[in-house]
Design a protein around this motif. Structure first.
Motif, short mmCIF file in Angstrom:
data_model
loop_
_atom_site.label_atom_id
_atom_site.label_comp_id
_atom_site.label_asym_id
_atom_site.label_seq_id
_atom_site.Cartn_x
_atom_site.Cartn_y
_atom_site.Cartn_z
N ALA A 1 2.48 0.09 -15.13
CA ALA A 1 2.70 0.64 -14.15
C ALA A 1 1.60 1.23 -12.87
N SER A 2 0.58 1.02 -13.61
CA SER A 2 -0.73 1.31 -13.27
C SER A 2 -1.41 -0.21 -12.22
N GLY A 3 -1.22 -0.98 -13.37
CA GLY A 3 -1.60 -2.44 -13.09
C GLY A 3 -1.48 -3.47 -12.29
N VAL A 4 0.35 -2.77 -11.72
CA VAL A 4 0.76 -3.85 -10.94
C VAL A 4 0.04 -2.98 -9.32
N PRO A 5 -0.06 -1.99 -9.50
CA PRO A 5 -0.51 -1.67 -7.79
C PRO A 5 -1.86 -1.53 -7.67
N MET A 6 -2.27 -1.48 -8.75
CA MET A 6 -3.98 -1.28 -8.84
C MET A 6 -4.45 -2.70 -8.50
N LYS B 1 0.60 -1.10 -0.63
CA LYS B 1 0.24 0.43 0.05
C LYS B 1 0.78 1.46 0.26
N ILE B 2 2.16 1.76 0.84
CA ILE B 2 3.30 2.28 0.77
C ILE B 2 3.68 2.48 -0.46
N GLY B 3 4.06 1.81 -1.00
CA GLY B 3 4.35 1.65 -2.25
C GLY B 3 3.49 1.93 -3.74
N VAL B 4 2.72 1.40 -3.51
CA VAL B 4 1.09 1.89 -4.73
C VAL B 4 0.97 3.53 -4.55
N TRP C 1 -5.08 5.11 -1.42
CA TRP C 1 -4.50 4.53 -1.87
C TRP C 1 -3.07 4.65 -3.04
N LEU C 2 -4.60 5.39 -3.87
CA LEU C 2 -4.37 5.72 -5.38
C LEU C 2 -4.45 7.08 -5.75
N LEU C 3 -5.95 7.68 -5.37
CA LEU C 3 -6.74 9.19 -5.78
C LEU C 3 -5.72 10.28 -5.15
N LEU C 4 -5.98 9.66 -3.61
CA LEU C 4 -4.97 10.74 -2.93
C LEU C 4 -4.23 11.46 -2.96
N PRO C 5 -2.68 9.95 -2.95
CA PRO C 5 -1.29 10.48 -2.88
C PRO C 5 -1.13 11.32 -3.90
N LEU C 6 -2.56 10.53 -5.47
CA LEU C 6 -2.01 11.19 -7.41
C LEU C 6 -2.48 12.80 -6.92
N ARG D 1 10.55 2.85 -10.96
CA ARG D 1 10.16 1.65 -11.68
C ARG D 1 11.04 0.72 -10.11
N ILE D 2 11.88 1.14 -9.76
CA ILE D 2 12.19 -0.29 -8.23
C ILE D 2 10.89 -0.37 -7.61
N THR D 3 9.87 0.90 -7.33
CA THR D 3 8.48 0.10 -6.27
C THR D 3 7.66 -0.39 -6.83
N ILE D 4 7.42 -0.87 -8.43
CA ILE D 4 6.98 -1.84 -9.08
C ILE D 4 7.54 -2.50 -9.63
N LEU D 5 9.30 -3.02 -9.05
CA LEU D 5 9.18 -3.99 -9.38
C LEU D 5 9.18 -4.82 -7.10
#
Length: 337
Positions: free
Chosen positions: A276-281, A40-43, A172-177, A203-207
């Protein structure tokens, strides 16, 4: 294929999957990496950085081409999901349900921003139109992707808490955006100066998210049940989906008379799907689903495939545009002489 580079990020995805296969314990549910919180922090970090880099001034330049916008968004959130429903119907009974869900998740995802814009620029297409559509797709995907998934999963009889998922996505997504976007007056210049470093963090966060997704699947024994057959099915299916959509977008653009620069933007924005968005979503939507690695497999294969084919098309169209412009200039010079 000579224009396609198997860059460090794609190599990193391979390493993340291999590491998850060999040493899944830290990233699995309950592991010492605490993936429940780490994910969640990564997202939040990924979407804060996206908001920080999002320029609405660039968006405004592409607003006038409403036919292209309707076409691209209709393909992304209409044609693609309908194609996903077709895959569910055709593969019923012989493809594993989790892989079927992965294909539908691929089809329900929004477009990618960076590669759509970059390939449009290489092809000498309309870059403002690409920026507008790719960004609008990312914002619409926060709502439309989980709604499509809720419709399909709910229809199958399984539970899908749309309200909880939407709340998680907002938190975790819209608010940080939004926080990232509001921080632009203060941090925008700093972010621009350190754009490459921030992209590296992204990119490292996605990995890391890819590792935790596959680690839990390995720890739960998902891959021992599916093996190489699932990878082959995902590869063939992803290639067929991409080629079918590329053909459809091109045909529709020609049918309604969209000019070449806008057609290039429509093709690249309409055929792309975001890893990039698919993995965190997926981390938020599917939570602790032990088959998350299998669900993500189609988008992880689709991602390098779309870059490879897109790079070849961009170079081809750029050469055609240069040739046409050269011929036009020659004709003008002869007429003037």
């Amino acid at each position: 294929m000579k224009h396609f580079k198997f860059d460090w990020f794609m190599k990193g995805m391979v390493v993340a999957v291999l590491l998850a296969s060999l040493w899944p314990e830290p990233g699995a549910h309950g592991g010492w990496l605490q993936p429940e919180l780490l994910n969640k922090i990564g997202v939040a970090l990924i979407f804060f950085l996206n908001g920080l880099g999002l320029s609405f001034a660039a968006l405004r330049q592409g607003t006038a081409q409403w036919r292209v916008h309707l076409l691209v968004q209709g393909i992304t959130f209409g044609l693609f999901p309908i194609l996903g429903l077709g895959i569910l119907f055709v593969t019923q009974g012989w493809m594993k349900p989790d892989l079927q869900l992965g294909f539908f998740y691929l089809c329900a995802l929004p477009s990618t921003v960076s590669s759509s814009v970059a390939l449009t620029a290489v092809a000498k297409g309309n870059v403002p139109v690409a920026v507008f559509n790719a960004t609008l797709s990312s914002l619409l995907g926060v709502v439309l992707t989980p709604l499509w998934l809720g419709l399909v999963i709910g229809h199958s009889g399984a539970e899908f808490p749309v309200g909880e998922v939407m709340l998680d996505l907002c938190l975790w997504l819209l608010l940080p955006l939004a926080v990232g976007q509001l921080s632009r007056p203060l941090l925008g210049a700093w972010a621009h100066r350190h754009k490459k470093r921030l992209a590296l963090v992204d990119r490292i966060t996605i990995l890391v998210l890819v590792y935790t997704s596959f680690a839990d699947s390995v720890a739960q024994g998902v891959w021992s049940h599916y093996g190489i057959a699932a990878v082959l099915e995902a590869a063939v299916g992803s290639a067929l989906v991409f080629c079918g959509v590329i053909y459809a977008v091109n045909a529709l653009c020609r049918a309604i008379g969209i000019a070449e620069p806008e057609r290039y933007a429509a093709v690249f924005c309409g055929s792309k799907k975001t890893l990039a968005s698919g993995v965190p979503m997926a981390q938020l939507i599917f939570g602790a689903n032990p088959a998350l690695g299998l669900i993500l497999l189609p988008i992880m294969i689709y991602h390098p495939f779309q870059l490879a084919v897109g790079g070849v098309l961009a170079q081809k169209w750029a050469k055609e545009r240069e040739q046409a412009e050269g011929e036009a200039a020659s004709a003008t010079a002869k007429a003037a002489g």
